[in-house]
Design a protein around this motif. Structure first.
Motif, PDB file in Angstrom:
ATOM      1  N   THR A 189      35.585  42.949  43.918  1.00  0.00           N
ATOM      2  CA  THR A 189      36.545  44.048  43.758  1.00  0.00           C
ATOM      3  C   THR A 189      37.585  43.792  42.682  1.00  0.00           C
ATOM      4  O   THR A 189      38.660  44.369  42.702  1.00  0.00           O
ATOM      5  CB  THR A 189      37.270  44.331  45.089  1.00  0.00           C
ATOM      6  N   SER A 190      37.290  42.905  41.768  1.00  0.00           N
ATOM      7  CA  SER A 190      38.273  42.620  40.730  1.00  0.00           C
ATOM      8  C   SER A 190      37.600  42.485  39.374  1.00  0.00           C
ATOM      9  O   SER A 190      36.899  41.501  39.114  1.00  0.00           O
ATOM     10  CB  SER A 190      39.008  41.308  41.050  1.00  0.00           C
ATOM     11  N   PRO A 191      37.818  43.444  38.470  1.00  0.00           N
ATOM     12  CA  PRO A 191      38.472  44.745  38.700  1.00  0.00           C
ATOM     13  C   PRO A 191      37.431  45.778  39.127  1.00  0.00           C
ATOM     14  O   PRO A 191      36.246  45.603  38.893  1.00  0.00           O
ATOM     15  CB  PRO A 191      39.031  45.076  37.321  1.00  0.00           C
ATOM     16  N   GLY A 192      37.862  46.837  39.752  1.00  0.00           N
ATOM     17  CA  GLY A 192      36.943  47.875  40.180  1.00  0.00           C
ATOM     18  C   GLY A 192      36.068  47.397  41.317  1.00  0.00           C
ATOM     19  O   GLY A 192      36.337  46.395  41.979  1.00  0.00           O
ATOM     20  N   LEU A 193      34.980  48.115  41.566  1.00  0.00           N
ATOM     21  CA  LEU A 193      34.050  47.791  42.632  1.00  0.00           C
ATOM     22  C   LEU A 193      32.698  47.475  42.011  1.00  0.00           C
ATOM     23  O   LEU A 193      32.041  48.341  41.458  1.00  0.00           O
ATOM     24  CB  LEU A 193      33.932  48.968  43.607  1.00  0.00           C
ATOM     25  N   ASN A 194      32.287  46.210  42.077  1.00  0.00           N
ATOM     26  CA  ASN A 194      31.062  45.752  41.440  1.00  0.00           C
ATOM     27  C   ASN A 194      30.068  45.305  42.491  1.00  0.00           C
ATOM     28  O   ASN A 194      30.359  44.417  43.306  1.00  0.00           O
ATOM     29  CB  ASN A 194      31.353  44.591  40.487  1.00  0.00           C
ATOM     30  N   LEU A 195      28.886  45.911  42.500  1.00  0.00           N
ATOM     31  CA  LEU A 195      27.836  45.602  43.460  1.00  0.00           C
ATOM     32  C   LEU A 195      26.891  44.586  42.838  1.00  0.00           C
ATOM     33  O   LEU A 195      26.249  44.861  41.823  1.00  0.00           O
ATOM     34  CB  LEU A 195      27.080  46.867  43.854  1.00  0.00           C
TER      35      LEU A 195
ATOM     36  N   VAL B 260      31.660  34.391  36.369  1.00  0.00           N
ATOM     37  CA  VAL B 260      30.496  35.207  36.655  1.00  0.00           C
ATOM     38  C   VAL B 260      30.473  36.410  35.714  1.00  0.00           C
ATOM     39  O   VAL B 260      31.504  37.036  35.453  1.00  0.00           O
ATOM     40  CB  VAL B 260      30.485  35.656  38.135  1.00  0.00           C
ATOM     41  N   THR B 261      29.298  36.724  35.194  1.00  0.00           N
ATOM     42  CA  THR B 261      29.138  37.850  34.278  1.00  0.00           C
ATOM     43  C   THR B 261      28.428  38.995  34.984  1.00  0.00           C
ATOM     44  O   THR B 261      27.344  38.811  35.549  1.00  0.00           O
ATOM     45  CB  THR B 261      28.337  37.434  33.027  1.00  0.00           C
ATOM     46  N   VAL B 262      29.040  40.173  34.983  1.00  0.00           N
ATOM     47  CA  VAL B 262      28.470  41.371  35.586  1.00  0.00           C
ATOM     48  C   VAL B 262      28.441  42.469  34.533  1.00  0.00           C
ATOM     49  O   VAL B 262      29.495  42.886  34.039  1.00  0.00           O
ATOM     50  CB  VAL B 262      29.288  41.837  36.817  1.00  0.00           C
ATOM     51  N   ASP B 263      27.245  42.908  34.197  1.00  0.00           N
ATOM     52  CA  ASP B 263      27.085  43.976  33.194  1.00  0.00           C
ATOM     53  C   ASP B 263      27.852  43.669  31.908  1.00  0.00           C
ATOM     54  O   ASP B 263      28.543  44.519  31.345  1.00  0.00           O
ATOM     55  CB  ASP B 263      27.548  45.321  33.771  1.00  0.00           C
TER      56      ASP B 263
END
Length: 388
Positions: free
Chosen positions: A241-247, A18-21
């Motif tokens: 939550t891996s890594p950090g906190l991603n909404l 999954v790609t987030v930002d």
């Protein structure tokens, strides 16, 4: 970018990319931790802080908050924790410190709540106390202790009974810890709700909006009055939550909802926590953050000898456990509260079924086979067209 997926079975999946930002995450197979209705974004932020190392995934779908853990990380964590539970000095030091913490916590929370006006320092110390509690309590969770509970059955793994004795004491301290956990989070007059009400009296914000912030954001807001955008946190979101906190929101969040949607069947399977077999009538205790205040009314409606079916058990429903002829829970392992209580009472128990409260209904006649870890229908009560 949508999730790239492989085939998986029910609540478990193999590999997600999954790609987030612009950052690509590789997510391995997950297992269900628990689901609760009415848990807030603030509540989720405490769990995200403590269990991010286990790849915690949090999905809020229309107010129902589900938590999942990386299966591989949980397995490794349980094995790594074996040395702690097997130790004499390290475990006893933990036990002594946790008992002292529990004995002082009520007075700590009440001392701050009794203040006429709270300060930024009060906020920090209050939330740090909750985090400190979780750092103690996490060692009582089944995703830390289950490997050790299973190993204690093999006498070759024991040294002078240290492991067995430590786990017995762990079960006792878990009950005391769960009592404090409920005091902090559950009921309208919980320590957290009362604290948020005090903040709301000093700032132009209400309790419900404060619950849409993380605890660190509340501290920042208290100091500078700047509120983050919170509209996208109310009912539907995914927290990675891996890594950090991603909404995660919108299409990506919906992908997770689709993939993690429970596909219930007429077969309830789980982990055997206490062996035995019995036939009886089901009593589903459907309690959560929204209706915790009526829990004792629900327990009073339960008849002696019924089969208790719940998301989980806790000291608050001990009276229901005493009435029960067997216990079946959605969550938990052999080191969970339901497992410990059932072994003490000598009644059949199956835990970790994932969906027992959704498949079974109050009034169903079933057989609990806690040798095979299966609940079988004998006679169902009438269902609606949607199966409820």
């Amino acid at each position: 970018m949508p999730i790239k997926r492989k085939l998986f079975n029910k609540l478990y999946f193999d590999i997600y990319m999954v790609t987030v930002d612009g950052t690509e995450f590789k997510l391995m197979g997950y297992e269900r931790f628990f689901e609760v209705q009415g848990a807030s974004y603030l509540f989720s932020s405490f769990y995200a802080k403590l269990y991010s190392d286990l790849g915690l995934l949090i999905i809020n779908n229309d107010g129902f908050v589900s938590l999942f853990l990386d299966k591989n990380k949980v397995s490794k964590n349980q094995r790594d924790s074996f040395a702690f539970y097997s130790s004499l000095d390290e475990f006893q030091n933990y036990l002594t410190s946790f008992k002292q913490f529990l004995s002082e916590s009520d007075s700590f929370f009440e001392s701050i709540l009794s203040k006429e006006k709270i300060t930024s320092l009060d906020l920090n110390t209050y939330f740090k106390q909750i985090i400190k509690f979780f750092n103690f309590y996490k060692w009582t969770e089944f995703f830390y202790s289950d490997y050790s509970y299973i190993a204690v059955k093999d006498n070759s793994t024991l040294k002078n009974g240290t492991l067995e004795n430590n786990l017995l004491q762990l079960g006792e301290i878990k009950t005391d810890g769960r009592i404090l956990l409920n005091k902090i989070f559950n009921k309208s007059d919980s320590y957290l709700n009362r604290f948020l009400d005090k903040i709301a009296k000093l700032k132009p914000i209400n309790r419900d909006d404060l619950k849409l912030l993380t605890y660190s954001e509340i501290v920042i807001y208290f100091d500078n009055g700047v509120v983050p955008k919170i509209d996208n946190r109310k009912n539907d979101f995914t927290l990675l939550t891996s890594p950090g906190l991603n909404l995660l929101k919108n299409a990506l969040h919906q992908d997770f909802i689709t993939e993690f949607k429970e596909q219930t069947s007429d077969v309830v399977k789980g982990i055997v926590a206490c062996e035995g077999a019995i036939e009886g009538t089901v009593r589903v205790l459907d309690f959560n953050f929204d209706n915790f205040d009526i829990l004792f009314d629900l327990i009073n409606e339960m008849n002696d000898g019924e089969i208790l079916v719940a998301e989980t058990t806790s000291p608050d429903i001990f009276l229901a456990c005493e009435k029960a002829s067997a216990i079946v829970t959605n969550q938990g392992g052999v080191g969970s509260h339901a497992a410990i209580v059932s072994r003490e009472m000598g009644i059949p128990c199956i835990v970790g079924t994932k969906d027992a409260t959704k498949v079974l209904k109050t009034g169903d006649l079933v057989k609990v086979d806690a040798f095979k870890g299966v609940v079988q229908f004998i006679k169902k009560v009438p269902r609606n067209e949607d199966g409820k």
